[in-house]
Design an enzyme around this catalytic site. Structure first.
Site, mmCIF file in Angstrom:
data_model
loop_
_atom_site.group_PDB
_atom_site.id
_atom_site.type_symbol
_atom_site.label_atom_id
_atom_site.label_comp_id
_atom_site.label_asym_id
_atom_site.label_seq_id
_atom_site.Cartn_x
_atom_site.Cartn_y
_atom_site.Cartn_z
ATOM 1 N N ASP A 166 0.867 -1.095 0.010
ATOM 2 C CA ASP A 166 -0.011 0.055 0.113
ATOM 3 C C ASP A 166 0.969 1.126 -0.034
ATOM 4 O OD1 ASP A 166 -1.241 -2.162 1.444
ATOM 5 O OD2 ASP A 166 -3.037 -1.060 1.019
ATOM 6 N N HIS A 327 -11.521 -2.292 6.948
ATOM 7 C CA HIS A 327 -11.651 -3.739 5.798
ATOM 8 C C HIS A 327 -11.820 -4.855 6.797
ATOM 9 C CE1 HIS A 327 -10.527 -0.951 2.979
ATOM 10 N NE2 HIS A 327 -9.107 -0.672 3.369
ATOM 11 N N HIS A 354 -3.584 -3.846 2.501
ATOM 12 C CA HIS A 354 -4.892 -3.307 2.574
ATOM 13 C C HIS A 354 -5.202 -2.467 3.560
ATOM 14 C CE1 HIS A 354 -8.716 -3.204 0.592
ATOM 15 N NE2 HIS A 354 -9.509 -3.855 1.297
ATOM 16 N N VAL A 355 -4.894 -3.013 5.021
ATOM 17 C CA VAL A 355 -5.090 -2.157 6.060
ATOM 18 C C VAL A 355 -3.943 -1.176 6.410
ATOM 19 C CG1 VAL A 355 -5.725 -2.278 8.705
ATOM 20 C CG2 VAL A 355 -6.667 -4.070 6.989
#
Ligand SMILES: *[C@@H]1O[C@H](CO)[C@@H](O)[C@H](O)[C@H]1NC(C)=O
Ligand SMILES: *[C@@H]1O[C@H](CO)[C@@H](O)[C@H](O)[C@H]1NC(C)=O
Ligand SMILES: *[C@@H]1O[C@H](CO)[C@@H](O)[C@H](O)[C@H]1NC(C)=O
Ligand SMILES: *[C@@H]1O[C@H](CO)[C@@H](O)[C@H](O)[C@H]1NC(C)=O
Ligand SMILES: *[C@@H]1O[C@H](CO)[C@@H](O)[C@H](O)[C@H]1NC(C)=O
Ligand SMILES: *[C@@H]1O[C@H](CO)[C@@H](O)[C@H](O)[C@H]1NC(C)=O
Length: 467
Positions: A166, A327, A354-355
Site C-alpha cells: 500500500d 476492511h 490493505h489495512v
C-alpha cells in the site's frame, strides 16, 4: 534481596512494559505515539518524479522475476517520444560478452489518458548468484542499471526479502522506501503486497499518477525485483468513465511470469526464489470453488517440495486476520475457502496489505466450523501460518488507527505506524523477521520474531505468553 527491593524492581519492570505497550487479552497493542496527520501526495514537480533527460529516455524502469526458478528477469520501461528500441543489452559483471534480448511494446488508453510506449522484455538463461548490468534506450538515450540474480534454488540458500504494501506516492511513501533502502538487513527482493500508485484516488483515475509512481520507485525496482500482488487500487474499474475492464493500467504496466507456474491469469502465480516458494493470490479475482484461481491453487500446493524450497510464503492483498476497524472481515470469504489448505500444507507465513497499519498474528486457524457445530473461534494451531498485515507503506489515505477492543487473542502485535519489514531466511529451519517504523533510525526494529520453519522445525515460535 529484600522484599521491598524486589517489589521496587517489579514496579520498575512493570512500568517499563506499560510504557512500551498496553497489555490486553491478546498480544501487544503498541502505544507508540506519532503525529497523526493525513499524509499528502508529493506534488508533480517533486525531485523524485523528474523525467530523465535526453530524447526518448527510458523511464519508470522496473524488474521482476521472469520465470519459475529465478534464472530470468522481466525488464520493463516506458518511452514517451516514440516507441524506440525494444532491445535490452545485458552482460555479466565479469564478462565481455554483451547479450541482447528483444521485448515487446504495448500502450493503452484510459478515459482521456494515453500511456507512453510500455516495453517488456524477458531476459533468460541467466547464471545464478551473478551481478548483471543492463542497458535500455538503445539508439536514443541509453540508461544503464544492474541487478544480482538469486542463489540457485535449494533448501539452505539464505535470502532476504523486503515487505512493502500500500505504498502510494506521499511524503510518507518516500520515507518508507528510503527506510527500506537504508535498512542494514539489505533486502534483495521486495515482496509487494498490492496497492501501488493510488492513481485511482485522482479525478478520472488520472493515470499520470501511474507514471509518477513508476518514476518514484525506479530507484529501487530497477535494481532489485519487486514481486507484484494485485490490490484493490489496481482494479481501476470505472464504468462512469467507460472503463469496465478491471486491472487495465496495472496489467499493461506490470508483467509477471504467471505462465511459468501454469496460471492462466497474471493475478495469481508462483515463483521459487532461493529457498522460498512464493504463492501470489488475488483477492479481487474469483476464488470460489471451480474458479480458475481455485483450480490452480488446488494443483499448486501439492507441487511445493519442501526439500527443495523449505519456506512457503503466500502474498495476498486483503488480510484474513485483521483486528483493525478498517476492511474488517473483508478477507473472510477467501479465508473460509482456502485456510484448510494453508494448514494442511504448512504455509509458513502469509503477508497481506490493505489495512494501513501493522499487525502480526500468532499461529492460529479457524477451520473447524461447519454451519451446525458453532465452533468458530480462532484457535492456536502450530501447523498454521503467521499472518502479517503490512499495508503500512504510507499512501495518501492515511493511517488506520481504530482497532477492535479488546485485542483478540490471535493478534500478537499491532501498531498504527507506517513502515516496512524484512524476512531474512538463514537456512531451512530459521528465518529472522523484523518490522521497522519510519519514525525510528534505519536499524531499529519495532517488532521482530524468529520464524521456525513449519516443515523442518515445527516447534513453538510464538511470542505471546498465552495458552
Ligand atoms: C481529461 O479530462 C479532464 C476533465 O474531464 C481534464 O481536466 C483533463 O485535462 C483531460 N486530460 C487530457 C489529457 O485531456
Ligand atoms: C524522497 O527521498 C529521497 C531519498 O531520501 C530524497 O532525496 C528526496 O528529496 C525525497 N523527495 C521528497 C519529495 O520528499
Ligand atoms: C506446467 O504444466 C506442464 C504441463 O502439464 C508441466 O510439464 C510443468 O511442469 C508445469 N509447470 C509447473 C511450474 O507446474
Ligand atoms: C524434492 O526435492 C529434492 C531436493 O531437490 C529432490 O531430491 C526430490 O527428488 C524432490 N522430490 C520430488 C517428489 O520431486
Ligand atoms: C472505531 O470503529 C468503530 C466500529 O466501526 C466505531 O463504532 C467507532 O466510532 C470508531 N471510533 C472512532 C474514534 O472513529
Ligand atoms: C540455522 O540458522 C540458525 C540461525 O542463524 C542457526 O542457529 C542454526 O544453527 C542454523 N542451522 C544449521 C543447521 O546450520
Amino acid at each position: 534481596m529484600g522484599a521491598s527491593k524486589a517489589t521496587f524492581l517489579l514496579a520498575v519492570i512493570a512500568a517499563a512494559v506499560l510504557n512500551a505497550a498496553v497489555l490486553c487479552s491478546g498480544g501487544i497493542t503498541s502505544s507508540f505515539v506519532r503525529k497523526v496527520e493525513k499524509t499528502v501526495d508529493m506534488p508533480l514537480y517533486s525531485d523524485i518524479f523528474k523525467v530523465p533527460p535526453g530524447y526518448n529516455a527510458p523511464q519508470q524502469v522496473h524488474i521482476t522475476q521472469g520465470d519459475h526458478e529465478g534464472k530470468a528477469v522481466i525488464v520493463s520501461w516506458v518511452t514517451v517520444d516514440e516507441p524506440g528500441s525494444n532491445t535490452v543489452l545485458y552482460w555479466a559483471e565479469n564478462s565481455n560478452q554483451k547479450n541482447k534480448a528483444k521485448g515487446s511494446i504495448t500502450k493503452y488508453k484510459f478515459y482521456n489518458y494515453t500511456s507512453g510506449y510500455i516495453h517488456h522484455c524477458t531476459i533468460r538463461r541467466l547464471e545464478y548468484n551473478t551481478k548483471y548490468y543492463y542497458e535500455v534506450g538503445i539508439g536514443h538515450t541509453t540508461r544503464k542499471f544492474w541487478f544480482t540474480t538469486p542463489p540457485e534454488v535449494g533448501p539452505d540458500a539464505p535470502y532476504t526479502f523486503g515487505l512493502i504494501g500500500d505504498l502510494g506516492q506521499s511524503y510518507d511513501s518516500n520515507k518508507t522506501l528510503t527506510h527500506y533502502e537504508q535498512n542494514p538487513a539489505k533486502g534483495q527482493t521486495v515482496l509487494f503486497v498490492g496497492d501501488l500508485s493510488y492513481a485511482d484516488n485522482y479525478p478520472n483515475h488520472d493515470n499520470v499518477r501511474w507514471d509518477t509512481w513508476g518514476r518514484f520507485v525506479e530507484r529501487s525496482v530497477a535494481y532489485q525485483p519487486w514481486i507484484w500482488t494485485a490490490g484493490n487500487h489496481e482494479l481501476d474499474f470505472a464504468p462512469e468513465l467507460g472503463e469496465t475492464k478491471p486491472f487495465k493500467p496495472y496489467s499493461h504496466r506490470y508483467h509477471v511470469p504467471f505462465k511459468a507456474s501454469n496460471s492462466t491469469a497474471p493475478f495469481w502465480y508462483s515463483i521459487k526464489r532461493a529457498s522460498a516458494y512464493i504463492i501470489v493470490l488475488s483477492s479481487y479475482s474469483a476464488y470460489g470453488k471451480y474458479t480458475p484461481q481455485y483450480e490452480w491453487l488446488k494443483e499448486e500446493l501439492p507441487k511445493v517440495n519442501r526439500s527443495e524450497t523449505p519456506w512457503l510464503i503466500v502474498l495476498v492483498h486483503s488480510p484474513w486476520y485483521n483486528s483493525y476497524n478498517y476492511h474488517f472481515m473483508e478477507g473472510e470469504t477467501m479465508r473460509v475457502i482456502y485456510e484448510p489448505w494453508f494448514v494442511q500444507y504448512k504455509v509458513d507465513v502469509v503477508f497481506a496489505g490493505h489495512v494501513h497499519a501493522y499487525e502480526r498474528s500468532e499461529r492460529v486457524s479457524n477451520i473447524a466450523y461447519n454451519v451446525v457445530n458453532g465452533i468458530c473461534t480462532p484457535v492456536k494451531n502450530p501447523l498454521a501460518p503467521v499472518y502479517i498485515t503490512i499495508g503500512d507503506g504510507g499512501n495518501l489515505e492515511g493511517l488506520a488507527t481504530n482497532m477492535t477492543e479488546p485485542q483478540p487473542k490471535y493478534s500478537a502485535f499491532r501498531e498504527a505506524s507506517f513502515g516496512h519489514a524484512t524476512f531474512s531466511i538463514k537456512n531451512r529451519t530459521h528465518a529472522y523477521y523484523s518490522w521497522h517504523r519510519n519514525q525510528d533510525g534505519y536499524a531499529v526494529e519495532a517488532d521482530s520474531m524468529w520464524f521456525f520453519n513449519r516443515y523442518w522445525h515445527p516447534v513453538d515460535d510464538s511470542t505471546t505468553a498465552q495458552s
